[in-house]
Scaffold this motif. Structure first.
Motif, PDB file in Angstrom:
ATOM      1  N   GLY A  72      -6.084  -2.004   0.114  1.00 41.05           N
ATOM      2  CA  GLY A  72      -5.397  -2.894  -0.832  1.00 41.05           C
ATOM      3  C   GLY A  72      -5.682  -4.370  -0.627  1.00 41.05           C
ATOM      4  O   GLY A  72      -5.077  -5.225  -1.265  1.00 41.05           O
ATOM      5  N   PRO A  88      -3.798   1.537  -4.319  1.00 40.17           N
ATOM      6  CA  PRO A  88      -3.591   0.346  -3.471  1.00 40.17           C
ATOM      7  C   PRO A  88      -3.463  -0.947  -4.269  1.00 40.17           C
ATOM      8  O   PRO A  88      -2.827  -1.899  -3.799  1.00 40.17           O
ATOM      9  N   ARG A  89      -4.051  -0.995  -5.456  1.00 43.08           N
ATOM     10  CA  ARG A  89      -3.942  -2.219  -6.267  1.00 43.08           C
ATOM     11  C   ARG A  89      -2.503  -2.472  -6.695  1.00 43.08           C
ATOM     12  O   ARG A  89      -2.026  -3.595  -6.671  1.00 43.08           O
ATOM     13  N   ARG A  92       0.378  -1.921  -3.021  1.00 41.67           N
ATOM     14  CA  ARG A  92      -0.094  -2.361  -1.708  1.00 41.67           C
ATOM     15  C   ARG A  92       1.016  -2.349  -0.655  1.00 41.67           C
ATOM     16  O   ARG A  92       0.827  -1.857   0.452  1.00 41.67           O
TER      17      ARG A  92
END
Lengths: 325, 263
Positions: A72, A88-89, A92
């Motif tokens: 992330g 992960p974007r 995060r």
């Protein structure tokens, strides 16, 4: 069950291009030019729960960029990532509770504090309750044999002890996946071996999935059952270590000490690597020539000493890198 | 919140390691105050007279208060550390920890500030008493409230410094911006109260962050009244919210542009 799912992951970087000398520098102020570097290009792979995967490649291959996208830190341009089902974007912070990271070249511990205080600190960062932190510290102390120096400030520890603490600290939150980026960089062979055995033990006892990048073939060979090789931003090989060795270990190296000089030239299946008169080193391609025929070429009666070995894994990997170029 | 208190506590423990070197480094405060004492002594030919509404004693206590707060916070270090983190990519490694980076820096900075304030403020009060006598119209509650506004004002200052540091995401060097900012703050509000500025800009300054950061708290310290306290607190709350939002927006925009390759 896949804990890491990566599909067509791509990332480009824009970097400024400057002309030569003063003229070029002035020109770039008014009319900056940029070039695009494709660091990662349509990378896809899955990692299963509990696996220990080596993610390797030469410098600039895109491995650190990939690991940063998986954790992330970097935003990909294209492609999908799912870590434990999370993107992960978008998640995060949520993901941070589920994973651990060790970047061998970056310290995360507070050096003036003792490992114990660091564990307490990171435990609090992960919103753990005091009794949970204490319990985890006891586990980590036993697993990584930290008893001797757990109350010594980190700045007074040796590099090997510090890395042990770094890895232990990254496990404080019981991560399901541990990302290790060059964990043994700069360590001497004995300490490296020590760290590897701790990682192995951790994987066995905690069933933590390990995603490892390293330039050290020893790390890869001794820890991982699967290897993903990335070069120029693309995956060039994704296979088990066993298959890698089986397919690529079709060459043998013969080191021979001779009673007298013999004349031998390159021929089909034979490559002279070193010829110092009485000492010979040849490479035998087993697809072209079998090992007994190669020994016959040397004339067995004239051999004082002989050593037959496999091609080092380091060379195999290096060959794969070169082929991809 | 608990984690930020823990960060505060950890950094406070860290600061305790440097107590001796901080005390030695702070001796310069005595020198600075001594210089201003003489300077204002010269300007106030009659110690009973008022200049722009300030007596000599008030003026020295004003500077003592602002200089103490100024010495407790190293804005340049905040900007430099964040810039370094952004440039060498270290900031990226903080991103995969479950905390808010801005709150993390705030907690760390305030731990260091608290440690320094606990040493410097009593020392400054003793120094002031030795050099010029009692605080004018001393009122213990007023003094404590002024100190609290001083802390809130410093928080505004820290948020501005963090925003300047985060500009490194978009520009090569944020240091010149900080240099200009620090000089403006030093002259307006720290060394000279707003009343010493040209009349034409005074109304603007009274609505600027300077009012919340140093002028307001220092004026309260030397001339406390509740009406003014309310004004200072309102401006501090507004500026804290505004700069907290700005800092977070700059950070969010910056991390999307983050460019950390290699490793």
């Amino acid at each position: 069950m896949s804990v890491i799912e990566v599909k067509n992951l791509s990332k480009t970087f824009k970097s400024k291009v400057k002309g030569k000398g003063l003229k070029g520098s002035i020109k770039s102020i008014f009319k900056p030019k940029y070039k695009t570097i494709k660091a990662v290009n349509k990378v896809s792979f899955n990692v299963e729960k509990g696996e220990m995967v080596a993610f390797i490649g030469p410098n600039g291959a895109g491995k650190s960029t990939t690991i940063k996208m998986l954790t992330g830190i970097l935003y990909p341009d294209n492609g999908d990532i799912k870590i434990l089902g999370l993107d992960p974007r978008k998640n995060r912070k949520k993901l941070a509770y589920e994973i651990g990271t060790v970047f061998g070249q970056k310290e995360q511990l507070w050096t003036h504090l003792t490992p114990y205080d660091n564990f307490k600190f990171f435990g609090a960062i992960y919103d753990m309750k005091d009794y949970e932190i204490e319990k985890k510290i006891e586990e980590l102390k036993a697993l990584f044999e930290l008893d001797e120096f757990i109350n010594t400030p980190v700045k007074s520890l040796s590099l090997g002890q510090r890395i042990r603490c770094e890895i232990a600290c990254s496990l404080i939150n019981d991560p399901k996946i541990l990302f290790l980026d060059e964990p043994t960089i700069g360590l001497d062979p004995v300490v490296k071996e020590n760290i590897r055995s701790f990682i192995k033990r951790m994987n066995k006892e905690c069933h933590t999935t390990v995603f490892l990048t390293s330039h050290d073939v020893g790390d890869i060979e001794k820890l991982c059952k699967r290897v993903i090789i990335i070069n120029n931003g693309t995956v060039v090989l994704d296979d088990t270590m066993e298959n890698l060795k089986y397919h690529y270990l079709n060459k043998k190296i013969i080191d021979a000490k001779m009673k007298e000089k013999i004349n031998l030239d390159d021929e089909k299946g034979i490559k002279i690597l070193k010829d110092k008169g009485y000492n010979l080193k040849i490479e035998v391609d087993l697809k072209e020539k079998n090992i007994s025929d190669a020994i016959k070429l040397l004339d067995p009666d004239k051999i004082i000493d002989i050593n037959i070995s496999n091609t080092p894994l380091e060379e195999i990997i290096s060959d794969i890198y070169k082929k991809d170029k | 919140m608990k984690k930020y208190l823990f960060i505060f506590k950890t950094e406070f423990i860290n600061s305790l390691q440097y107590v001796k070197s901080f005390i030695v480094g702070s001796l310069s405060l005595i020198l600075i105050i001594y210089i201003y004492l003489n300077l204002w002594n010269f300007l106030y030919s009659d110690p009973e007279s008022l200049i722009n509404g300030y007596s000599y004693t008030q003026m020295i206590w004003y500077i003592l208060f602002t200089e103490t707060l100024w010495s407790c916070i190293k804005g340049r270090k905040i900007v430099r550390d964040i810039s370094t983190d952004v440039k060498n990519g270290n900031i990226a490694y903080q991103m995969n920890k479950p905390y808010n980076y801005i709150n993390y820096i705030l907690s760390k900075t305030f731990a260091d500030f608290t440690f320094k304030l606990l040493i410097l403020l009593p020392a400054a009060i003793v120094l002031g008493h030795i050099l010029i006598g009692n605080i004018p119209n001393f009122n213990l509650l007023g003094c404590l409230l002024a100190i609290i506004t001083g802390i809130l004002g410093t928080m505004v200052n820290v948020l501005i410094c963090i925003s300047i540091g985060l500009l490194s995401f978009f520009m090569e060097d944020a240091a010149p911006i900080y240099w200009i900012y620090s000089k403006v703050i030093l002259v307006i509000g720290t060394l000279f109260p707003i009343e010493f500025m040209p009349e034409i800009i005074q109304p603007v300054l009274k609505y600027s962050p300077i009012f919340a950061m140093n002028y307001g708290p220092a004026k309260l310290f030397v001339d406390f009244n509740y009406d003014f306290l309310i004004k200072v607190l309102i401006s501090q709350v507004i500026y804290l919210i505004v700069f907290y939002i700005i800092t977070n927006l700059v950070y969010k925009k910056g991390v999307k542009n983050i460019n950390v390759n290699g490793g």
